[in-house]
Write a protein that holds these residues in place. Structure first.
Motif, short mmCIF file in Angstrom:
data_model
loop_
_atom_site.label_atom_id
_atom_site.label_comp_id
_atom_site.label_asym_id
_atom_site.label_seq_id
_atom_site.Cartn_x
_atom_site.Cartn_y
_atom_site.Cartn_z
N LEU A 1 52.91 16.17 44.79
CA LEU A 1 52.58 17.22 43.84
C LEU A 1 53.63 18.64 43.55
CD1 LEU A 1 48.26 17.24 44.83
CD2 LEU A 1 49.76 16.31 42.99
N SER A 2 54.61 18.05 44.06
CA SER A 2 55.12 19.07 44.68
C SER A 2 55.55 19.67 43.44
CB SER A 2 56.31 18.48 44.93
OG SER A 2 57.82 18.21 43.84
N ALA A 3 55.25 19.53 42.14
CA ALA A 3 55.02 20.69 40.64
C ALA A 3 53.93 22.02 40.95
CB ALA A 3 54.86 19.16 39.74
N ASN A 4 53.54 22.04 41.83
CA ASN A 4 52.10 22.49 41.21
C ASN A 4 51.73 23.12 42.00
OD1 ASN A 4 49.26 20.33 40.26
ND2 ASN A 4 50.90 19.41 40.61
N GLU A 5 51.25 24.45 41.80
CA GLU A 5 50.50 25.17 42.79
C GLU A 5 48.96 24.72 42.89
OE1 GLU A 5 49.31 29.89 42.63
OE2 GLU A 5 51.42 29.77 42.82
N ILE A 6 49.05 24.75 44.60
CA ILE A 6 47.89 24.22 44.99
C ILE A 6 46.28 25.23 45.13
CG2 ILE A 6 47.00 22.61 46.63
CD1 ILE A 6 48.98 21.28 45.22
N GLU A 7 45.76 24.79 44.37
CA GLU A 7 44.68 25.87 44.08
C GLU A 7 43.45 25.80 45.51
OE1 GLU A 7 42.68 25.01 40.24
OE2 GLU A 7 44.89 25.96 39.20
N TRP A 8 43.02 24.06 45.71
CA TRP A 8 42.49 24.27 46.54
C TRP A 8 41.99 22.54 47.28
CZ3 TRP A 8 38.65 21.17 45.25
CH2 TRP A 8 37.87 20.56 44.31
N ILE A 9 41.10 22.36 48.74
CA ILE A 9 41.37 21.09 48.83
C ILE A 9 40.02 21.25 49.86
CG2 ILE A 9 42.38 19.30 50.46
CD1 ILE A 9 44.98 20.57 50.81
N ALA A 10 39.43 19.83 49.17
CA ALA A 10 37.96 19.97 50.45
C ALA A 10 38.21 18.06 50.73
CB ALA A 10 36.80 19.59 49.19
N VAL B 1 31.22 8.65 49.40
CA VAL B 1 32.86 8.26 50.25
C VAL B 1 31.93 8.17 51.18
CG1 VAL B 1 34.02 9.05 52.09
CG2 VAL B 1 34.05 9.37 48.91
N ASP B 2 31.38 6.45 51.87
CA ASP B 2 29.86 6.90 53.02
C ASP B 2 31.04 6.11 53.84
OD1 ASP B 2 28.18 7.65 52.14
OD2 ASP B 2 27.70 5.80 51.15
N GLY B 3 30.54 5.69 54.59
CA GLY B 3 30.65 5.14 56.31
C GLY B 3 32.36 6.37 57.35
N VAL B 4 32.80 5.25 57.49
CA VAL B 4 33.82 5.86 57.73
C VAL B 4 35.41 6.21 56.89
CG1 VAL B 4 35.32 3.50 58.78
CG2 VAL B 4 35.37 5.70 60.15
N MET B 5 34.94 5.71 56.24
CA MET B 5 35.72 6.12 54.95
C MET B 5 36.77 7.64 54.60
SD MET B 5 35.62 3.64 53.55
CE MET B 5 38.03 3.23 52.82
N ASN B 6 37.82 7.92 54.33
CA ASN B 6 37.45 9.34 54.17
C ASN B 6 38.11 9.64 52.68
OD1 ASN B 6 39.87 11.19 57.15
ND2 ASN B 6 37.69 9.96 57.38
N ALA B 7 37.90 10.76 52.12
CA ALA B 7 38.67 11.32 50.45
C ALA B 7 38.97 12.56 50.80
CB ALA B 7 37.68 11.11 49.48
N VAL B 8 40.28 12.40 49.94
CA VAL B 8 40.40 14.14 50.18
C VAL B 8 40.76 14.43 48.75
CG1 VAL B 8 42.21 15.65 50.87
CG2 VAL B 8 42.11 14.00 51.75
N LEU B 9 40.43 15.53 47.85
CA LEU B 9 40.13 16.10 46.62
C LEU B 9 41.30 17.51 46.89
CD1 LEU B 9 38.82 16.07 43.94
CD2 LEU B 9 36.98 17.17 45.18
N VAL B 10 42.53 17.33 45.79
CA VAL B 10 43.00 17.88 45.60
C VAL B 10 42.62 18.80 43.97
CG1 VAL B 10 45.83 19.04 45.93
CG2 VAL B 10 44.70 16.69 47.86
N GLN B 11 43.08 20.02 44.27
CA GLN B 11 43.13 20.20 43.15
C GLN B 11 44.68 21.12 42.89
OE1 GLN B 11 40.48 20.91 40.36
NE2 GLN B 11 41.92 22.02 39.04
N GLY B 12 45.28 20.83 41.59
CA GLY B 12 46.84 21.11 41.59
C GLY B 12 46.74 21.85 39.99
#
Ligand code: HSE
Length: 436
Positions: A146-155, A277-288
């Protein structure tokens, strides 16, 4: 070409997983890295357990410094966790000119600035993909993809143990302590499980994500951190009735006034992918700004998922052994002399919508008093739910969803509501995000 020699610090869940993956996938790993990667020296806490028999061609020790000072070791893999000893070992490895791979989020979040500076001086790499979200290559994605982006937020759902607990509460109505015990048995929980349930582990990981997203120094002590132990089965069920799900999120956002850094339970609309996203699973949402929203999903804990990230780092470091240190991917994604000092927003200045739950006397005028307080502070109500009193009780539960408001104003409103004679006990507040 001669294989790369690895020294392993820690032969627990992740250490064992790393050894197994390196052995099982040796051929594919060699094809990718251009040379073999082999463990030659490993330190474990107690060698008398007998569990290490059959580890061929590895020198075993209980002295971690023996591994770090072994001149034949090219890359040290630190998997012992914790702050102080891990810091000493990593700094010693760097001083000895060795590259380091670590899964230790606490170490990177708290001592990362010092460690990366030392590594930079010595021209070695400290890789830490396994420190955030287990097997998900989120560091790679943010730092390179994602190095082209200005990252706006991550959750992100970045603590598997916490997500496992919330999922079991929602789906099976199971008791908090009971689920936590199971997470410990499965090897998901931290040595001190309060790190999981109080949000400290997630705050470590969020610190790292924010740093590589915005090019700011690691600032763990500035993260607002709230855990999940105060959540009740009622909250989980009321959220569902209102069309939301409660997830323990790490959120970082760039605003005009500064950077938000916060970990807390959060209501999110149940139609969002991340809400499922349930159980031990993780998820990362990135807004670029260029790519828009991107979502990364996978196992956030466990032996082989974490080993997957450790071994990927070993391959990366092996490939870069012959490259000029100045031309490697910077540790924190941005060139060290281009890191920015940005204001971290105090929580009172952060804006969120809220879920409020209170226990009120079942008598006329109570709702009017509560809404008067909210109205006087410009807090607008989006939805409301009043439960019937349970038999024999003279109080009712009131649940309100509000529109976005500055946290400082909501603090003030909650204080005033709690002072009303008609409100029993404290008001439960859970922040809400639409993540749109
Ligand atoms: N205790 C952590 C979790 C392990 O549950 O996510 C992975 O960092």
């Amino acid at each position: 070409m001669k294989p790369v020699n690895v020294g392993l610090l820690g032969m627990g869940t992740v250490g064992g997983g790393t050894y197994n993956v390196l052995q099982r996938n040796a051929r594919e790993i060699t094809r990718r890295a251009g040379r073999g990667i082999q463990v030659v020296h490993a330190a474990a806490r107690d060698l008398d357990t007998g569990q290490f028999s059959g580890l061929d061609n590895i020198t075993l020790t209980e002295d971690v410094f023996e591994v770090v000072n072994n001149p034949d070791v090219d890359i040290v893999v630190e998997l012992i966790g914790g702050y102080d000893l891990a810091r000493k070992l990593v700094l010693q490895a760097i001083e000895n000119g060795k590259h380091v791979v670590t899964a230790n989020k606490a170490l990177i979040a708290v001592h990362g600035n010092e460690i990366f500076e030392a590594a930079q001086r010595k021209g070695v790499t400290v890789a830490f993909e396994a420190a955030v979200a287990g097997g998900i290559p989120i560091i790679k994605a943010l730092r390179e993809g994602l190095s082209a982006n200005e990252i706006e937020w991550i959750a992100g759902i970045i603590n598997g143990t916490g997500n496992f607990i919330l999922t079991e509460m929602k789906d099976k109505g199971r008791d908090f302590e009971d689920v936590l015990k199971e997470a410990q048995q499965l090897g998901y929980a931290e040595a001190d499980p309060s790190f999981d349930i109080d949000g400290i582990d997630a705050a470590h990981k969020l610190t790292i994500l924010a740093s590589i997203a915005f090019g700011i120094p690691l600032q763990f002590d500035r993260v607002y951190t709230e855990g999940i132990s105060h959540l009740t089965l009622d909250d989980v069920s009321y959220a569902e009735q209102l069309g939301y799900r409660i997830k323990h999120l790490g959120i970082t956002r760039r605003t005009a006034d500064g950077i938000e850094l916060r970990v807390h339970p959060t209501l999110i609309p149940n139609r969002r992918l991340i809400a499922n996203v349930d159980g031990v699973m993780n998820a990362v949402l990135v807004q670029g700004d260029a790519v828009g929203p991107t979502l990364y999903y996978g196992a956030g804990a466990g032996a082989e998922p974490t080993a997957s990230a450790v071994v990927a780092d070993l391959v990366d470091v092996t490939r870069s052994l012959t490259t000029d240190p100045e031309n490697r991917v910077p540790h924190l994604a941005f060139q060290p002399d281009a890191m920015a000092e940005m204001n971290i927003l105090p929580m009172a200045e952060v804006e969120t919508a809220c879920y409020l739950r209170m226990q009120a006397s079942d008598q006329p005028g109570v709702m009017a008093e509560v809404t008067r307080i909210l109205g006087s502070l410009d807090i607008s109500i989006e939805a409301m739910l009043q439960k019937e009193p349970t038999e024999g009780q003279e109080t009712v539960q009131i649940i309100m969803l509000t529109h976005r408001i500055r946290e400082g104003k909501m603090d003030n409103a909650i204080k005033q509501i709690e002072q009303l004679d008609t409100i029993n006990g404290s008001v439960t507040r859970i922040r809400m995000e639409t993540l749109s």
